[in-house]
Design an enzyme around this catalytic site. Structure first.
Site, PDB file in Angstrom:
ATOM      1  N   HIS A  68     -18.317 -10.582  44.419  1.00  0.00           N
ATOM      2  CA  HIS A  68     -18.173 -11.063  45.787  1.00  0.00           C
ATOM      3  C   HIS A  68     -19.167 -10.431  46.755  1.00  0.00           C
ATOM      4  CE1 HIS A  68     -15.446  -7.528  46.529  1.00  0.00           C
ATOM      5  NE2 HIS A  68     -15.878  -7.663  47.760  1.00  0.00           N
ATOM      6  N   ASP A  85     -14.831 -10.443  38.988  1.00  0.00           N
ATOM      7  CA  ASP A  85     -15.567  -9.952  40.152  1.00  0.00           C
ATOM      8  C   ASP A  85     -16.581  -8.876  39.771  1.00  0.00           C
ATOM      9  OD1 ASP A  85     -16.267  -9.760  42.794  1.00  0.00           O
ATOM     10  OD2 ASP A  85     -14.503  -8.601  43.399  1.00  0.00           O
ATOM     11  N   GLN A  89     -12.884  -1.654  53.011  1.00  0.00           N
ATOM     12  CA  GLN A  89     -14.015  -2.549  53.245  1.00  0.00           C
ATOM     13  C   GLN A  89     -15.341  -1.770  53.238  1.00  0.00           C
ATOM     14  OE1 GLN A  89     -10.982  -3.655  54.114  1.00  0.00           O
ATOM     15  NE2 GLN A  89     -11.505  -5.314  52.715  1.00  0.00           N
ATOM     16  N   GLY A  90     -16.277  -2.282  52.487  1.00  0.00           N
ATOM     17  CA  GLY A  90     -17.572  -1.627  52.356  1.00  0.00           C
ATOM     18  C   GLY A  90     -17.692  -0.788  51.098  1.00  0.00           C
ATOM     19  N   ASP A  91     -16.569  -0.548  50.434  1.00  0.00           N
ATOM     20  CA  ASP A  91     -16.595   0.161  49.149  1.00  0.00           C
ATOM     21  C   ASP A  91     -16.743  -0.818  47.995  1.00  0.00           C
ATOM     22  OD1 ASP A  91     -16.221   2.778  50.173  1.00  0.00           O
ATOM     23  OD2 ASP A  91     -14.077   2.392  50.388  1.00  0.00           O
ATOM     24  N   SER A  92     -16.539  -2.082  48.295  1.00  0.00           N
ATOM     25  CA  SER A  92     -16.588  -3.107  47.259  1.00  0.00           C
ATOM     26  C   SER A  92     -17.831  -2.987  46.409  1.00  0.00           C
ATOM     27  CB  SER A  92     -16.607  -4.488  47.889  1.00  0.00           C
ATOM     28  OG  SER A  92     -15.314  -4.864  48.195  1.00  0.00           O
TER      29      SER A  92
HETATM   30  N1  ARG Z   1     -13.189  -6.302  49.494  1.00  0.00           N
HETATM   31  C1  ARG Z   1     -13.476  -5.009  50.034  1.00  0.00           C
HETATM   32  C2  ARG Z   1     -14.956  -4.864  50.286  1.00  0.00           C
HETATM   33  O1  ARG Z   1     -15.630  -5.835  50.293  1.00  0.00           O
HETATM   34  C3  ARG Z   1     -12.908  -3.908  49.204  1.00  0.00           C
HETATM   35  C4  ARG Z   1     -11.487  -3.873  49.405  1.00  0.00           C
HETATM   36  C5  ARG Z   1     -10.819  -2.846  48.598  1.00  0.00           C
HETATM   37  N2  ARG Z   1      -9.524  -2.741  49.176  1.00  0.00           N
HETATM   38  C6  ARG Z   1      -8.607  -1.882  48.800  1.00  0.00           C
HETATM   39  N3  ARG Z   1      -7.502  -1.844  49.493  1.00  0.00           N
HETATM   40  N4  ARG Z   1      -8.785  -1.089  47.771  1.00  0.00           N
HETATM   41  O2  ARG Z   1     -15.458  -3.831  50.617  1.00  0.00           O
END
Ligand code: ARG
Length: 261
Positions: A70, A115, A206-209
């Site tokens: 993603h 993913d 968010q941002g760790d993805s």
């Molecule tokens: N989708 C998020 C990103 O783009 C990562 C989310 C991880 N969330 C969590 N609760 N572990 O950075």
């Protein structure tokens, strides 16, 4: 359910619920990090990569970065991504950067699964505090305590971080993660792995993805997960959900070979 939440999040331009979207890259050169963690030390995780679209990654080989599906737009030539290596501080003058030249996204990727993606660098990267992270090829390490790391938000809805952060989270079984108080069947048990505390407090955000979740293997650290999604960040009963690397290891390896290493 997850797709609906993602759409809602996009419409609201606020990332509050389960989402697989990368952090907005425009907000700041440094965009959303690990919740409940501490600052990592230089050289501790030499495989950690920061990607310009606002995601994390792990150096799989000198020319390939493993990240989340993603975080990229699809398979094909892509010279627009900048990857940063070799630093904790993203503004450090000793950082090393590389441009991408190709992206391979998992063929089965969709908004609820598979993913993962590989980003090929325009030239090989090496140097001080830069090294690769092997992926696990069996389910042996899909249990225990895991390390998570990234430059993403340090609290739900919070800002991206300049300094790499890290934390430890315990494995959560598929049965528990899919129970009615947690994700109620939204987790793909074979292809995703959950980690976090029932009480919340520690999580990726968010941002760790795209960044790695890893632990000690037979000889050094091995990657067991890729940061994928969660409902908010660090909420009670809402562990982080990670792409289960062991399930995809053969496909990742084959894709890496086809990309030239
Ligand atoms: N989708 C998020 C990103 O783009 C990562 C989310 C991880 N969330 C969590 N609760 N572990 O950075």
């Amino acid at each position: 359910m997850r797709r609906w939440r993602t759409l809602l999040a996009v419409l609201a331009a606020t990332v509050t619920a389960a989402t697989m979207s990368p952090a907005p890259a425009s907000a700041d050169p440094v965009t959303p990090t690990v919740v409940g963690g501490t600052t990592a030390t230089l050289g501790e995780f030499p495989f950690m990569v920061r990607l310009s679209m606002g995601c994390g990654g792990a150096l799989y080989s000198p020319t390939l970065v493993l990240t989340a599906g993603h975080c990229v737009s699809g398979t094909g030539t892509n010279t627009s991504i900048t990857a940063t290596f070799g630093v904790i501080d993203l503004q450090s003058t000793s950082r090393v950067t590389r441009k991408s030249n190709y992206v391979y996204r998992a063929p089965g990727y969709n908004s609820t699964g598979d993913d993962w993606a590989l980003i090929r660098l325009a030239s090989a990267v090496s140097g001080t505090n830069i090294g690769t992270l092997p992926i696990t090829t069996s389910t042996t390490y899909d249990t225990g305590n895991f390390t998570i790391a990234g430059w993403g938000a340090a609290s739900e809805g919070g800002a991206q971080q300049r300094y790499l952060r890290k934390a430890t989270v315990p494995f959560v079984s598929d049965t528990t993660c899919n129970s009615s108080s947690m994700y109620a069947g939204q987790v793909n048990a074979a292809r995703e792995i959950c980690a976090g505390f029932t009480a919340g407090g520690v999580d990726t955000c968010q941002g760790d993805s795209g960044g790695p979740m890893f632990r000690q293997g037979a000889s050094g650290l091995v990657q067991v997960g890729i940061v994928s999604w969660g409902d908010g960040c660090a909420r009670p009963n809402k562990p982080g959900v990670y792409t289960q690397v062991s399930y995809f290891s053969a496909a990742i390896k084959a894709a890496a070979t086809s990309l030239g290493g």
